[in-house]
Design a protein around this motif. Structure first.
Motif, PDB file in Angstrom:
ATOM      1  N   UNK A   1     -25.881 -30.826  -6.662  1.00  8.46           N
ATOM      2  CA  UNK A   1     -24.657 -31.507  -7.075  1.00  8.46           C
ATOM      3  C   UNK A   1     -24.777 -32.966  -6.667  1.00  8.46           C
ATOM      4  N   UNK A   2     -24.591 -33.845  -7.614  1.00  9.40           N
ATOM      5  CA  UNK A   2     -24.628 -35.286  -7.364  1.00  9.40           C
ATOM      6  C   UNK A   2     -23.262 -35.887  -7.646  1.00  9.40           C
ATOM      7  N   UNK A   3     -23.055 -37.057  -7.119  1.00  6.48           N
ATOM      8  CA  UNK A   3     -21.810 -37.791  -7.315  1.00  6.48           C
ATOM      9  C   UNK A   3     -22.151 -39.197  -7.776  1.00  6.48           C
ATOM     10  N   UNK A   4     -21.388 -39.697  -8.725  1.00  6.21           N
ATOM     11  CA  UNK A   4     -21.532 -41.080  -9.145  1.00  6.21           C
ATOM     12  C   UNK A   4     -20.178 -41.755  -8.985  1.00  6.21           C
ATOM     13  N   UNK A   5     -20.151 -42.821  -8.223  1.00  2.00           N
ATOM     14  CA  UNK A   5     -18.939 -43.630  -8.061  1.00  2.00           C
ATOM     15  C   UNK A   5     -19.155 -44.936  -8.813  1.00  2.00           C
ATOM     16  N   UNK A   6     -18.153 -45.363  -9.504  1.00  2.00           N
ATOM     17  CA  UNK A   6     -18.180 -46.694 -10.113  1.00  2.00           C
ATOM     18  C   UNK A   6     -16.856 -47.353  -9.756  1.00  2.00           C
ATOM     19  N   UNK A   7     -16.954 -48.502  -9.145  1.00  2.00           N
ATOM     20  CA  UNK A   7     -15.757 -49.256  -8.821  1.00  2.00           C
ATOM     21  C   UNK A   7     -15.868 -50.626  -9.487  1.00  2.00           C
ATOM     22  N   UNK A   8     -14.806 -51.055 -10.062  1.00  2.00           N
ATOM     23  CA  UNK A   8     -14.710 -52.424 -10.566  1.00  2.00           C
ATOM     24  C   UNK A   8     -13.423 -52.972  -9.978  1.00  2.00           C
ATOM     25  N   UNK A   9     -13.545 -53.928  -9.101  1.00  2.00           N
ATOM     26  CA  UNK A   9     -12.361 -54.463  -8.426  1.00  2.00           C
ATOM     27  C   UNK A   9     -12.519 -55.966  -8.228  1.00  2.00           C
ATOM     28  N   UNK A  10     -11.405 -56.584  -7.945  1.00  2.00           N
ATOM     29  CA  UNK A  10     -11.356 -58.034  -7.821  1.00  2.00           C
ATOM     30  C   UNK A  10     -11.568 -58.442  -6.366  1.00  2.00           C
ATOM     31  N   UNK A  11     -12.483 -59.390  -6.157  1.00  2.00           N
ATOM     32  CA  UNK A  11     -12.715 -59.941  -4.824  1.00  2.00           C
ATOM     33  C   UNK A  11     -11.795 -61.119  -4.532  1.00  2.00           C
ATOM     34  N   UNK A  12     -11.305 -61.749  -5.560  1.00  2.00           N
ATOM     35  CA  UNK A  12     -10.534 -62.980  -5.382  1.00  2.00           C
ATOM     36  C   UNK A  12      -9.087 -62.751  -5.780  1.00  2.00           C
ATOM     37  N   UNK A  13      -8.249 -63.712  -5.486  1.00  2.00           N
ATOM     38  CA  UNK A  13      -6.858 -63.675  -5.899  1.00  2.00           C
ATOM     39  C   UNK A  13      -6.437 -65.079  -6.318  1.00  2.00           C
ATOM     40  N   UNK A  14      -5.349 -65.138  -7.059  1.00  2.00           N
ATOM     41  CA  UNK A  14      -4.805 -66.436  -7.470  1.00  2.00           C
ATOM     42  C   UNK A  14      -4.343 -67.174  -6.218  1.00  2.00           C
ATOM     43  N   UNK A  15      -4.708 -68.435  -6.122  1.00  2.00           N
ATOM     44  CA  UNK A  15      -4.288 -69.268  -5.003  1.00  2.00           C
ATOM     45  C   UNK A  15      -3.594 -70.499  -5.574  1.00  2.00           C
ATOM     46  N   UNK A  16      -2.384 -70.729  -5.118  1.00  2.00           N
ATOM     47  CA  UNK A  16      -1.660 -71.909  -5.585  1.00  2.00           C
ATOM     48  C   UNK A  16      -2.299 -73.144  -4.982  1.00  2.00           C
ATOM     49  N   UNK A  17      -2.319 -74.204  -5.785  1.00  2.00           N
ATOM     50  CA  UNK A  17      -2.968 -75.436  -5.317  1.00  2.00           C
ATOM     51  C   UNK A  17      -2.017 -76.350  -4.617  1.00  2.00           C
TER      52      UNK A  17
END
Length: 186
Positions: free
Chosen positions: A170-186
């Protein structure tokens, strides 16, 4: 082009119909990471319906009590069945739906990620593969299509490599797609 796109779309829909949506309350009963591993394990040709054997097969990462409880819960929700003393997968391909916020789904993925971390440390590179990709993405233009492409890839990968009767592991495959950054007001 239109015919090819329509054919591809029809093929995608046909594949999805093979999966049944599981009620989130039923899913919560089997959301521990090992429940789905147990569901797949009973389909392996070398499976032995013995708690000690299962405990060893799962690298002793699941207690014997958790194994018994997990098997009982899988039977309760109809994902495995016992016939003449033999456990077998009830051949239900299920999904929880797309992008549903749920504590049970989060719990399931957290458990799977922990297993991936263990595998990275414990298993030989001959038996596991880890890859990462960090990319720039236009959220508004591309994120939905990226999610769709990942779902299609997972479906095709499963169709190609998941072996019911001839499997021995039995094998498992994980796939994650997530954001490392966020909107930052200037």
């Amino acid at each position: 082009k239109d015919f090819t796109a329509a054919l591809k779309s029809a093929h995608k829909i046909a594949k999805k119909k093979k999966y049944q949506k599981i009620d989130i309350n039923h899913f919560s009963l089997v959301s521990d990471w090992y429940c789905y591993v147990l569901k797949r394990l009973v389909s392996c040709k070398n499976f032995i319906n013995d708690i000690d054997w299962i405990h060893r097969a799962l690298r002793k990462k699941v207690t014997k009590g958790q194994i018994k409880e997990g098997l009982d819960r899988l039977k309760t929700v109809g994902l495995i069945e016992e016939v003449d003393g033999k456990l077998r997968d009830a051949n239900q391909k299920i999904h929880t739906g797309d992008q549903i916020p749920s504590a049970a789904i989060k719990n399931h993925h957290i458990g799977m990620i922990h297993q991936a971390l263990d595998a990275l440390q414990e298993q030989s590179v001959d038996n596991r593969m880890f890859q990462a990709l960090i990319l720039n993405l236009n959220k508004e233009e591309d994120l939905k299509n990226a999610f769709d492409d990942i779902a299609e890839f997972v479906s095709e990968f499963n169709a190609k490599y998941s072996k019911e009767e001839s499997s021995n592991s039995v094998y498992q495959m994980n796939i994650q797609l997530f954001e490392h950054t966020q909107e930052v007001e200037q």
